[in-house]
Design a protein around this motif. Sequence first.
Motif, mmCIF file in Angstrom:
data_model
loop_
_atom_site.group_PDB
_atom_site.id
_atom_site.type_symbol
_atom_site.label_atom_id
_atom_site.label_comp_id
_atom_site.label_asym_id
_atom_site.label_seq_id
_atom_site.Cartn_x
_atom_site.Cartn_y
_atom_site.Cartn_z
ATOM 1 N N TYR A 186 0.933 -1.180 -0.004
ATOM 2 C CA TYR A 186 0.236 0.056 -0.089
ATOM 3 C C TYR A 186 0.741 1.304 -0.026
ATOM 4 N N GLU A 187 0.656 2.117 -0.750
ATOM 5 C CA GLU A 187 1.510 3.288 -1.018
ATOM 6 C C GLU A 187 0.595 4.754 -1.368
ATOM 7 N N ILE A 188 1.127 5.706 -0.519
ATOM 8 C CA ILE A 188 0.727 6.918 -0.747
ATOM 9 C C ILE A 188 1.956 7.771 -0.955
ATOM 10 N N GLU A 189 1.947 8.190 -2.611
ATOM 11 C CA GLU A 189 3.250 8.633 -3.058
ATOM 12 C C GLU A 189 3.495 10.090 -2.171
ATOM 13 N N GLU A 190 2.588 10.973 -1.964
ATOM 14 C CA GLU A 190 2.886 12.205 -1.562
ATOM 15 C C GLU A 190 3.465 12.227 -0.208
ATOM 16 N N TYR A 191 3.366 11.127 0.620
ATOM 17 C CA TYR A 191 4.011 11.017 1.846
ATOM 18 C C TYR A 191 5.095 10.127 1.994
ATOM 19 N N ALA A 192 5.383 9.592 0.667
ATOM 20 C CA ALA A 192 6.836 8.423 0.620
ATOM 21 C C ALA A 192 6.339 7.388 1.553
ATOM 22 N N LEU A 193 5.142 7.106 1.655
ATOM 23 C CA LEU A 193 4.608 6.061 2.567
ATOM 24 C C LEU A 193 4.255 4.719 1.616
ATOM 25 N N ARG A 194 5.124 3.628 2.330
ATOM 26 C CA ARG A 194 4.863 2.551 1.563
ATOM 27 C C ARG A 194 4.888 1.345 2.427
ATOM 28 N N THR A 195 3.949 0.548 2.740
ATOM 29 C CA THR A 195 4.124 -0.687 3.370
ATOM 30 C C THR A 195 3.802 -1.921 2.477
ATOM 31 N N SER A 196 4.677 -2.890 2.768
ATOM 32 C CA SER A 196 4.517 -4.269 1.948
ATOM 33 C C SER A 196 4.956 -5.371 2.735
ATOM 34 N N ILE A 197 4.223 -6.388 2.256
ATOM 35 C CA ILE A 197 4.406 -7.796 2.961
ATOM 36 C C ILE A 197 4.861 -8.883 1.810
ATOM 37 N N VAL A 198 5.730 -9.651 1.733
ATOM 38 C CA VAL A 198 5.990 -10.536 0.687
ATOM 39 C C VAL A 198 6.306 -11.863 1.056
ATOM 40 N N TYR A 199 5.503 -12.821 0.662
ATOM 41 C CA TYR A 199 6.140 -14.169 0.950
ATOM 42 C C TYR A 199 6.774 -14.832 -0.220
ATOM 43 N N ASN A 200 7.831 -15.395 0.185
ATOM 44 C CA ASN A 200 8.744 -16.295 -0.951
ATOM 45 C C ASN A 200 8.688 -17.829 -0.413
ATOM 46 N N SER A 201 8.169 -18.589 -1.653
ATOM 47 C CA SER A 201 8.004 -19.896 -1.346
ATOM 48 C C SER A 201 9.271 -20.591 -1.091
ATOM 49 N N ALA A 202 9.364 -21.771 -0.430
ATOM 50 C CA ALA A 202 10.727 -22.688 -0.425
ATOM 51 C C ALA A 202 10.870 -23.045 -1.931
ATOM 52 N N VAL A 203 12.065 -23.401 -2.249
ATOM 53 C CA VAL A 203 12.277 -24.193 -3.404
ATOM 54 C C VAL A 203 13.100 -25.498 -3.049
ATOM 55 N N LYS A 204 12.115 -26.522 -3.653
ATOM 56 C CA LYS A 204 12.417 -27.899 -3.367
ATOM 57 C C LYS A 204 13.599 -28.458 -4.322
ATOM 58 N N LEU A 205 14.726 -28.808 -3.809
ATOM 59 C CA LEU A 205 15.764 -29.388 -4.814
ATOM 60 C C LEU A 205 15.663 -30.909 -4.577
ATOM 61 N N ASP A 206 14.794 -31.488 -5.140
ATOM 62 C CA ASP A 206 14.490 -32.790 -5.054
ATOM 63 C C ASP A 206 15.504 -33.914 -5.986
ATOM 64 N N ASN A 207 16.362 -33.042 -6.776
ATOM 65 C CA ASN A 207 16.842 -33.627 -7.883
ATOM 66 C C ASN A 207 18.338 -33.339 -7.445
ATOM 67 N N LEU A 208 18.910 -33.318 -6.324
ATOM 68 C CA LEU A 208 20.329 -33.234 -6.064
ATOM 69 C C LEU A 208 21.105 -34.306 -6.504
ATOM 70 N N GLU A 209 22.044 -34.064 -7.107
ATOM 71 C CA GLU A 209 23.167 -35.123 -7.540
ATOM 72 C C GLU A 209 24.341 -34.501 -7.565
ATOM 73 N N GLY A 210 25.211 -35.590 -7.698
ATOM 74 C CA GLY A 210 26.649 -35.205 -7.766
ATOM 75 C C GLY A 210 27.614 -36.537 -7.580
ATOM 76 N N THR A 211 28.954 -36.296 -6.796
ATOM 77 C CA THR A 211 29.806 -37.424 -6.563
ATOM 78 C C THR A 211 30.552 -37.326 -5.153
ATOM 79 N N LEU A 212 30.760 -38.619 -4.617
ATOM 80 C CA LEU A 212 31.471 -38.734 -3.340
ATOM 81 C C LEU A 212 32.870 -39.306 -3.892
#
Length: 431
Positions: free
Chosen positions: A207-233
């Motif tokens: 929510y923003e009110i430009e004249e007052y330089a006011l802004r409040t925000s809430i943002v959710y970032n989801s998890a990132v599932k790395l189910d395909n991890l592969e490599g070598t030992l």
Amino acid sequence: MRKKNFGLGAMTAATLLAATSAQAGGLERGGYNIDLLFDPSDYVIDSSVTYVNPQRKLNNVRDSNTDLIPPNGDGNLNGRPNQGIRATEGYWVKRLGFKASLGDAVDCMADYSEPWGAHLNQGANWAGANENIETKIKSRNYATTCSYSFDVGTGKLRVIGGAFYQEVSGFQDRLVYDLPALGFPNSGIGSLNMEGDGWGWRAGLAYEIEEYALRTSIVYNSAVKLDNLEGTLDLRGLPIGLGGNSYAGVVTPVYGSASMPDSVELKFQTGVAPGWLVFGSVKWTDWSQLQSLPFCATATMGAVSCVTRDASNPVSGELTSIDLLYRDGWTISGGVGHKFNEQWSGAASLTWDRGVSTGIGTHTDTWTLGAGVSYTPTENIELRLSGALGLLTSGSSREVIKDGRPYGQRASYDFDNDLVSAISTSLKVKF
């Protein structure tokens, strides 16, 4: 009622302080940032690079498992250096973004960032080399985020949504057995290499009110599932079949899974007097998703379960693991910005980041002071420079028992209050 001119317009003072966000808990480096989406220009290109130099040093290091004979022990390393061991390496964090206004109500941005990373490099000549010689993790994130805004009361409400694709890779080297001390020509060093990718999404409101330089925000970032991890030992530093280990002396393809954390961030800013702005943020990050990350032989996939081998899962195909045992992270920041004239603006902030370590590792609380300056030689170009100086608080790492399994049992150590410094520079072009 006459509306006041607070001078800073839609500028977010926090964007001057990129250096303060690059040394947070867990594996966080650049994190996620969508401030560019709020820039009032129709088209914007924004690039930044940040260098962070954490000075974490380890003292009173003790090899906790001094049995010389494999497979019960890995050798006695207590004759090696154990004081003032530099654990951390400096690192760079890069970001590049482009924002476009699509009509009066829709804004979209695309950006490249490096949200996660780690680099521990104590080397082989220290008393805890059986825990770590070098560990390095890096990430690449490609995101698109859009918002739709409409009038609500005296301001505008934005609905925010987006998606991102993420790549994570890394390696860990450690001394599996101190074979030279037993007369073997082998190094005794083992190496785990891995990489994976996944998708995530974000949603939020502002929510923003430009004249007052006011802004409040809430943002959710989801998890990132790395189910395909592969490599070598890679255990070619060991003699074939050492201690009855059929994986010793060879390179074994491995697989695993992990989940990079989801997060919720609340940000707020408002003008308080002509040319003055206050701002703050609170962020929760679900680092507790990262406990012990097991890796199993690819050849056994489907035949055995690749889960952490502990009292609740005594049968597992686990060959090795990356042990973190993190708890959730909290980051709280507040500051003030000031516009000196049409060309120069500045900001300062204080940030507290709650440590995520739970008995092993060095991620204790961090306090960071940041300051930044913005120079706008023309209406189309903005140059920013910011710096930060932080305190990494003291603590210790010891053996921890969880679900009947010991963690951090290879080495113990203490660490004092240490410093972290950072510098960030960025260029914004508007048209």
